[in-house]
Design an enzyme around this catalytic site. Structure first.
Site, PDB file in Angstrom:
ATOM      1  N   GLU A 147      49.234  34.497  66.065  1.00 44.18           N
ATOM      2  CA  GLU A 147      48.615  33.195  66.390  1.00 44.18           C
ATOM      3  C   GLU A 147      48.822  32.787  67.846  1.00 44.18           C
ATOM      4  O   GLU A 147      49.275  31.679  68.124  1.00 44.18           O
ATOM      5  CB  GLU A 147      49.133  32.120  65.423  1.00 44.18           C
ATOM      6  CG  GLU A 147      48.823  32.466  63.971  1.00 44.18           C
ATOM      7  CD  GLU A 147      49.397  31.483  62.952  1.00 44.18           C
ATOM      8  OE1 GLU A 147      49.901  30.424  63.348  1.00 44.18           O
ATOM      9  OE2 GLU A 147      49.312  31.790  61.743  1.00 44.18           O
ATOM     10  N   GLU A 262      47.029  38.649  55.524  1.00 45.09           N
ATOM     11  CA  GLU A 262      47.551  37.476  54.798  1.00 45.09           C
ATOM     12  C   GLU A 262      46.497  36.906  53.839  1.00 45.09           C
ATOM     13  O   GLU A 262      46.360  35.691  53.701  1.00 45.09           O
ATOM     14  CB  GLU A 262      47.980  36.381  55.789  1.00 45.09           C
ATOM     15  CG  GLU A 262      48.987  36.846  56.818  1.00 45.09           C
ATOM     16  CD  GLU A 262      49.499  35.737  57.743  1.00 45.09           C
ATOM     17  OE1 GLU A 262      49.284  34.543  57.462  1.00 45.09           O
ATOM     18  OE2 GLU A 262      50.116  36.085  58.775  1.00 45.09           O
TER      19      GLU A 262
HETATM   20  O1  9MR Z   1      53.894  31.202  53.827  1.00 44.93           O
HETATM   21  C1  9MR Z   1      54.821  30.972  54.870  1.00 44.93           C
HETATM   22  C2  9MR Z   1      55.758  29.825  54.509  1.00 44.93           C
HETATM   23  O2  9MR Z   1      56.548  30.205  53.387  1.00 44.93           O
HETATM   24  C3  9MR Z   1      56.631  29.490  55.692  1.00 44.93           C
HETATM   25  O3  9MR Z   1      57.413  28.325  55.392  1.00 44.93           O
HETATM   26  C4  9MR Z   1      55.811  29.253  56.949  1.00 44.93           C
HETATM   27  C5  9MR Z   1      56.679  29.027  58.170  1.00 44.93           C
HETATM   28  O4  9MR Z   1      57.483  30.139  58.428  1.00 44.93           O
HETATM   29  O5  9MR Z   1      54.975  30.373  57.194  1.00 44.93           O
HETATM   30  C6  9MR Z   1      54.071  30.677  56.152  1.00 44.93           C
HETATM   31  O6  9MR Z   1      53.330  31.815  56.518  1.00 44.93           O
HETATM   32  C7  9MR Z   1      52.426  31.707  57.613  1.00 44.93           C
HETATM   33  C8  9MR Z   1      52.465  33.010  58.370  1.00 44.93           C
HETATM   34  O7  9MR Z   1      53.776  33.305  58.785  1.00 44.93           O
HETATM   35  C9  9MR Z   1      51.527  32.990  59.571  1.00 44.93           C
HETATM   36  N1  9MR Z   1      50.176  32.640  59.153  1.00 44.93           N
HETATM   37  C10 9MR Z   1      50.049  31.430  58.350  1.00 44.93           C
HETATM   38  C11 9MR Z   1      50.986  31.499  57.143  1.00 44.93           C
HETATM   39  C12 9MR Z   1      50.825  30.257  56.266  1.00 44.93           C
HETATM   40  O8  9MR Z   1      51.289  29.119  56.939  1.00 44.93           O
END
Ligand code: 9MR
Length: 356
Positions: A147, A262
């Site tokens: 990102e 994802e």
């Molecule tokens: O699903 C993830 C959640 O459990 C975490 O709290 C969060 C912060 O670390 O990140 C979420 O995953 C994200 C991923 O790392 C990057 N793309 C978006 C995902 C959803 O927010």
């Protein structure tokens, strides 16, 4: 024995036949499937572990390799949580996809305060060397940057505002990729980002920006192997199939692979009726995967969790009613939903073939 010409020819014919058979096999082989899993679910849920073992070729530790897990302590590295998932994957013959070496979110307090360019670069290099080095030979692919494209990029301002960008500017990408490549030359290095698949001007600019990022690294002769499509698909938005195919094809022309990193379906605007919701979710997955594969065969299709029991969608995309989100391939009782069938069908598709 001295090789005779006839023996050589026979050998050559045999190896050609073997190569052809291998080619045919490769063409028939399914696109690898995988899922992310978070350590709390992994530890507490034996049924989930059984499904991961049964269904997946690839596993992504969902959070456990992020800075806020590994680097709470500035001087050290905490790998215990990721290690547990990596050990399970290896024991069960699964590949591991690493997420993520650089992200503007999920940082420990000390890292959020980094300002000085030299110090920030030193910390970034040290982190990438330690994490990629520790898992060399165990983690086959890495989201090197996650990102880094602005949510709404413009040609003048394409980058997301993060601690990394404030200190390092665009060099953040060069530093992260060059360090990862030097530390594990065998790893596949991925630019991971979201919102590449819809039909609007913002998304079109994001597609242009990811190509610009790839070209930047290639111009600098820094290895970049894949673009990761997060593919958090909004069920209420149409997939721009032509644009998805064109992006995957253009990346292929640049010698860069694609990976779905994802996948899930944001179903907050869909009707509550679970059957109808599941049907529409499968439809958007079919449209996206079909378009992507038409442009290029992805290295893997990885979902962001495996069962509807555990998903970020409930918290972030709240519905108007009390219905639980159903974004993933298995329902809360581990039963495959139409989305699983859609993924299975897509895994059999081959590149360049138009799907109905
Ligand atoms: O699903 C993830 C959640 O459990 C975490 O709290 C969060 C912060 O670390 O990140 C979420 O995953 C994200 C991923 O790392 C990057 N793309 C978006 C995902 C959803 O927010």
């Amino acid at each position: 024995m001295r090789p005779t010409r006839r023996g050589f020819l026979a050998g050559a014919t045999a190896s050609l036949a073997a190569a052809q058979a291998a080619g045919a096999l490769a063409a028939r082989e399914l696109i690898p499937f995988g899922s992310a899993v978070m350590i709390s679910d992994f530890r507490s849920d034996a049924k989930l572990r059984a499904q991961l073992a049964k269904l997946c070729d690839v596993i992504t530790p969902m959070n456990e390799l992020k800075w806020d897990w590994v680097r709470q302590n500035r001087s050290g590295f905490a790998f215990e949580n990721a290690d547990e998932i990596v050990a399970f994957a290896r024991k069960n013959g699964k590949a591991v996809h690493g997420h993520a070496l650089l992200w503007g979110d999920a940082l420990p307090a000390w890292a959020k305060e980094l300002r000085d360019p030299k110090e920030t670069e030193r910390e970034l290099v040290r982190h990438v060397e330690a994490v990629v080095g520790k898992y060399a030979g165990q983690i086959a692919s890495w989201d090197v940057v996650n990102e880094v494209i602005a949510h709404e990029p413009t040609p003048a301002s394409p980058w997301r505002d993060t601690v990394w960008h404030r200190a390092l500017g665009p060099r953040l990408v060069d530093i992260a990729f060059a360090t990862a490549a030097r530390t594990d030359p065998a790893a596949r290095l991925v630019i991971n980002d979201y919102d590449f698949e819809n039909d609007d001007a913002r998304t079109a600019e994001r597609r242009r920006q990811v190509l610009a990022l790839v070209r930047r690294l290639q111009d600098l002769k820094i290895p970049v192997h894949e673009v990761g499509f997060q593919a958090h698909l909004y069920a209420e938005k149409a997939i721009d199939r032509r644009a998805v195919t064109a992006l995957a094809r253009e990346l292929g022309r640049l010698g860069v692979g694609v990976r779905v990193t994802e996948l899930d379906v944001i179903d907050w605007k869909l009707p509550a009726d679970p059957r109808e919701r599941d049907r529409l979710a499968a439809e958007v997955v079919t449209a996206f995967l079909g378009a992507l594969i038409e442009g290029q065969r992805p290295q893997a299709i990885i979902t962001w969790g495996l069962t509807d029991r555990s998903t970020w969608i409930n918290e972030v995309f709240k519905r108007n009613d009390s219905a639980r989100a159903r974004p993933l391939p298995l329902d809360a009782d581990y039963r495959p939903k139409p989305m699983m069938a859609a993924i299975e069908a897509a895994r059999r598709l081959s590149e360049g073939r138009r799907v109905p």
